[in-house]
Design a protein around this motif. Structure first.
Motif, PDB file in Angstrom:
ATOM      1  N   TYR A  88       0.846  -1.208   0.000  1.00  7.37           N
ATOM      2  CA  TYR A  88       0.000   0.000   0.000  1.00  7.37           C
ATOM      3  C   TYR A  88       0.876   1.251   0.000  1.00  7.37           C
ATOM      4  O   TYR A  88       0.594   2.214  -0.701  1.00  7.37           O
ATOM      5  N   GLU A 145      -7.990   4.900  -2.524  1.00  2.00           N
ATOM      6  CA  GLU A 145      -7.425   6.226  -2.280  1.00  2.00           C
ATOM      7  C   GLU A 145      -6.220   6.486  -3.191  1.00  2.00           C
ATOM      8  O   GLU A 145      -6.106   7.555  -3.797  1.00  2.00           O
ATOM      9  N   ALA A 195      -5.468  -2.068   6.080  1.00  2.00           N
ATOM     10  CA  ALA A 195      -4.401  -1.083   6.297  1.00  2.00           C
ATOM     11  C   ALA A 195      -4.325  -0.699   7.777  1.00  2.00           C
ATOM     12  O   ALA A 195      -3.252  -0.750   8.391  1.00  2.00           O
ATOM     13  N   PHE A 196      -5.452  -0.326   8.355  1.00  2.00           N
ATOM     14  CA  PHE A 196      -5.412   0.092   9.759  1.00  2.00           C
ATOM     15  C   PHE A 196      -5.144  -1.080  10.695  1.00  2.00           C
ATOM     16  O   PHE A 196      -4.524  -0.924  11.741  1.00  2.00           O
ATOM     17  N   TRP A 224     -14.930   8.979  -5.627  1.00  2.00           N
ATOM     18  CA  TRP A 224     -13.676   8.257  -5.838  1.00  2.00           C
ATOM     19  C   TRP A 224     -13.817   7.185  -6.918  1.00  2.00           C
ATOM     20  O   TRP A 224     -12.854   6.513  -7.261  1.00  2.00           O
ATOM     21  N   PRO A 255     -10.158   0.617   0.894  1.00  2.00           N
ATOM     22  CA  PRO A 255      -9.876   2.043   1.101  1.00  2.00           C
ATOM     23  C   PRO A 255      -8.465   2.445   0.682  1.00  2.00           C
ATOM     24  O   PRO A 255      -8.283   3.508   0.071  1.00  2.00           O
ATOM     25  N   ALA A 256      -7.495   1.621   0.968  1.00  2.00           N
ATOM     26  CA  ALA A 256      -6.118   1.965   0.609  1.00  2.00           C
ATOM     27  C   ALA A 256      -5.943   1.969  -0.906  1.00  2.00           C
ATOM     28  O   ALA A 256      -5.352   2.888  -1.482  1.00  2.00           O
ATOM     29  N   ASN A 306     -10.623  -3.402   7.885  1.00  2.00           N
ATOM     30  CA  ASN A 306      -9.759  -2.481   7.149  1.00  2.00           C
ATOM     31  C   ASN A 306      -8.329  -2.989   7.319  1.00  2.00           C
ATOM     32  O   ASN A 306      -7.738  -2.855   8.394  1.00  2.00           O
ATOM     33  N   PRO A 338     -16.682   6.733  -0.959  1.00  2.00           N
ATOM     34  CA  PRO A 338     -17.547   7.768  -1.531  1.00  2.00           C
ATOM     35  C   PRO A 338     -17.575   7.733  -3.062  1.00  2.00           C
ATOM     36  O   PRO A 338     -16.590   7.369  -3.709  1.00  2.00           O
ATOM     37  N   ASP A 384     -18.899   3.047   2.315  1.00  2.00           N
ATOM     38  CA  ASP A 384     -17.507   2.740   2.663  1.00  2.00           C
ATOM     39  C   ASP A 384     -16.537   3.488   1.762  1.00  2.00           C
ATOM     40  O   ASP A 384     -15.470   3.899   2.196  1.00  2.00           O
TER      41      ASP A 384
END
Lengths: 548, 548
Positions: A133, A172, A337-338, A204, A168-169, A335, A201, A199
């Motif tokens: 990532y 983004e 990444a987190f 994106w 998400p990663a 998630n 938007p 989750d």
């Protein structure tokens, strides 16, 4: 200075999208146009992310990609957290893709190894997830993302539900570098109010296509308690006494194997008997392992943050929001990444297993016949040198009387001395060295390095490797618990006795752990059906795990 | 087993929100009700995040919190990436808050140090940013988040614009643990279509309040070239030759100081003369430093991913989307979590400065009079042990002829041997040790440890610390470049000569760097006005940086 165009990526993106404008209804693409759309939106040589996670697979899109004509589209550089589908390799065999950067390859581990070594796949590197990532924002900026979600509304808002995982990663990095985000979804809802939650938007996302069937999801972390052996229970008891209780480990991650599943199932029984509830194993960084259900139900677990979901655990998780991270819709928000970040910087311990260990303690799951990749292990199984908060377990590994002393994450390798087929776990040299040479990799694909490993646990005993004062001593400690493997047989008994006297290694009897006590009756659940019972019927195991 | 309620957090949240239902219009709270709302939504003892970033400050909300009555609300546990506002400390002085976990405290560094040492603030730890984010998912799960955005629509979708910074990480941890997300915004738009883009989806947000004035934003990374000294230019030349060119560093992060600003401004001049364009410093993990403008305009920079924005750089960044990460609205998308991740795992080098270095090479900006915190430095300034991809610079630091050898991130400390006021940078013991004792911290607040530091650069020379074969040798290498500080004067000339012969240290003349060449005329821009010119008028410096 000549005037430079600083907007080439956005202009190129607009041009590509214009090529399919006629086929789009807003952002919605009809399924039958997918090949045309991919030809229009992807160019030869592009960096393309095919998502490709531990569990969730954007299989409609990766399948469509593999059907394209390599004459028209070729030399793609694929970026994939996980290589989990046959078509992920077909794109290389067909010549559509050439280079691969990845982290994990579960079910494709045999085939990918062969393709790496015969040169069909040029591998950039085998990463740990958050390393990959990170590179998406630096030197592997993607051009196109093929992603997957449960639902979208007609604006393009995505609901990834419990399977948020890597999305998400990946989204983004793509969306904010003027890349193109293409999402397959199981369902398109007309009214945005029908979307459970957002989750990702809409702004994106560029293109949404309703897949012909729900995305594939792999129940990767389901371990049937029936397959847990007495030896694994024996080792789990040593782990609880010699590591968890010894250091007061409260925050932790468990690997994927039966060894750690045994530990999970011993908490409400053996752990309870030792009086450890509330003292250890409270805050977890973990997929929703079904084998953790009895510990949760017995009040051991304060919190679990998840990398991804686990098939069948959806209702159970949704019914335990005080423990799991859930959205206002009630379902899990995973998630990766987190969760990997939490595992690196906030968890006191990683405990996992491996296939091979060399005399220095370096270990890998990469063998000459199987390149499964690393996934999260290198990240979770390493000390965060930037960590600046203290916990009792972390501090317990620090030197004493030094104002500059800092603690250390516990990195535990828990292995039986022999693998299936009586192959010794302890080898003179990791297969990873050979694989690096044959596949032309710049560094050997080591999963966890010996100098990062703090504890080595086998059925023979427990080596506190962080206490080693030299490489030579570390080697002796490893050999001391290597049993009747060639490495273990070469151990010097006198040295071993000395290490034991210095409390650098402990044998089972030093910890009061006996084989007679290590029976399957110690397990809080001995079958998948037991886990369902513990969950009050909320856990719904996939059919292949059902024996009733 | 007794029936346990597994939904206490969500029920408690609903109850708190019900307390202000009458004051809400949907999710919109009128400004005058803010005190009542905070009393209803926060309970004594709660973990509360006050955002508190490097640049963006949720100052309307933190100001309102500091106005509350400690009789009614007390013992809060504050979690803040940054302690940057007077009211962030007032809540402790008033007794509203008791415990603090933080990462950075720029402008409050003097006062926070005093409050830590007199016991007014009980400090959990001084973290690096992503360590603190990680803990939000494990053992510091927040109850309430006070956040800030540019705009919201009436549904609660947030537009954080170029100042996204820490918000996604903080909002995710709060929203998905049934915590309460309260956002101050500069403007509420009626039509969702008027929102430039969605950075935080509405379903993650509970309460939106329009602040009385735009949130405060600190131009933390603006360095006026006028203040760059010839000594800094001299050191920058050594850095470029002895580190950037020597190792072929292509991906990197720069610290906040004038030292690295000098390097940025030498790229288009001295760097060009050395023929290094395209060879080094291509992919950046960096706030949008105004001093990077000349290098960008000269074609040195392929990409910059940003932790946060920099006041005045908004239009310039928006006009360079091929370089910066921007949204479809055209403005920057910063993200501290991903940028720190990129800095940890994907950047080859961190180069920064510090206030004190001890004989072992441990360094810190924490002194007995000033506790500025660490921010990203411990993370960026540490080797990612989980990294598994190779680059030339990283590999260049690996041992040779060892199949298990792995490379290493370059961690460079660049300091003058004396600080302002003629205080030696090199000290026998870091003040951090005293601070730890006085403030009752479990570990000394070291910023970068000596064993993580690979290069030490002073005006006296460059020590390649990663080549040290023992702690003793590392100490000798440090002393050799410590100049006329007590540590430097104690260096043994014969040892220094030997280190030089072994290429473990290099003096300026060894690199062909002379003071006569190190003039301010080497700087691509010598003033803020020059930077504005380079930007074609797109850079709009804040008034305090304008001299015209």
């Amino acid at each position: 200075m000549t005037q430079r165009n600083w907007n080439t990526r956005a202009e190129d993106k607009a041009e590509r999208l214009a090529g399919i404008r006629a086929k789009l209804d807003g952002k919605i693409l009809a399924r039958e146009h997918i090949a045309d759309a991919l030809y229009a939106l992807i160019r030869s040589g592009d960096r393309v992310i095919a998502e490709g996670n531990n569990q969730k697979q954007a299989d409609f899109l990766s399948g469509a990609l593999a059907e394209l004509d390599p004459e028209r589209l070729h030399d793609l550089h694929m970026i994939q957290p996980s290589v989990g589908r046959p078509e992920h390799l077909a794109v290389f065999e067909k010549g559509i893709a050439k280079k691969l950067d990845f982290a994990f390859s579960g079910t494709q581990s045999h085939r990918i190894g062969a393709l790496m070594m015969d040169g069909t796949i040029e591998v950039g590197a085998i990463h740990t997830y958050i390393e990959l990532y990170g590179r998406l924002f630096v030197d592997l900026i993607p051009r196109v993302l093929l992603t997957a979600a449960f639902k979208a509304d007609r604006e393009g808002n995505l609901y990834t539900g419990p399977s948020t995982e890597d999305t998400p990663a990946l989204a983004e990095a793509t969306a904010f570098s003027n890349g193109i985000v293409i999402a397959q979804v199981n369902e398109i809802v007309d009214d945005p109010a029908d979307l459970d939650r957002v989750d990702i938007p809409a702004s994106w996302v560029d293109v949404v296509v309703e897949a012909d069937k729900p995305f594939f999801i792999e129940p990767l972390f389901t371990r049937d308690p029936r397959h847990i052996t007495p030896v694994q229970i024996f080792m789990a008891m040593m782990a609880l006494k010699g590591i968890y209780a010894e250091h007061g480990v409260t925050s932790l991650n468990h690997g994927i194997g039966f060894n750690t599943a045994a530990i999970e199932l011993l908490l409400p029984t053996y752990g309870e008997k030792l009086g450890l509830r509330g003292q250890i194993a409270r805050n977890w960084v973990l997929n929703p392992h079904p084998t953790l259900i009895p510990a949760i139900e017995s009040g051991w677990v304060e919190s679990v943050h998840c990398f991804g979901t686990e098939l069948g655990m959806e209702k159970y998780v949704a019914a335990r929001p005080d423990v799991f991270f859930t959205g206002h819709d009630g379902s899990l928000r995973s998630n990766r990444a987190f969760c990997q970040l939490a595992g690196l910087y906030a968890a006191d311990m990683f405990i996992g297993s491996t296939l091979q260990i060399d005399p220095d303690g370096n270990s890998s799951t990469v063998t000459t016949t199987r390149v499964s990749g690393f996934g999260g292990a290198p990240n979770l199984g390493s000390d965060a040198r930037g960590r600046r908060h203290s916990t009792p377990a972390w501090q317990d590994l620090a030197g004493v009387n030094d104002p500059m002393a800092r603690g250390r994450k516990l990195v535990v390798q828990m292995v039986e001395t022999f693998q299936a087929g009586l192959k010794p776990t302890f080898v003179d040299e990791l297969d990873a060295v050979t694989v690096a040479r044959k596949a032309n990799l710049p560094i050997a694909p080591v999963m966890v390095y010996g100098d990062d490993t703090t504890h080595l646990l086998t059925e023979e005993g427990l080596a506190y490797l962080y206490k080693a004062e030299s490489l030579e001593e570390r080697r002796a400690m490893i050999a001391a618990v290597a049993g009747v493997t060639p490495l273990g047989l070469a151990a010097d008994d006198q040295v071993t006795a000395k290490l034991r006297a210095q409390d650098k290694i402990r044998l089972p009897e030093d910890m009061g752990v006996t084989h007679t006590e290590a029976t399957r009756s110690q397990l809080a659940a001995s079958s998948i059906a037991d886990l369902v019972d513990w969950s009050g019927g909320l856990y719904e195991p996939p059919p292949r795990f059902r024996s009733w």
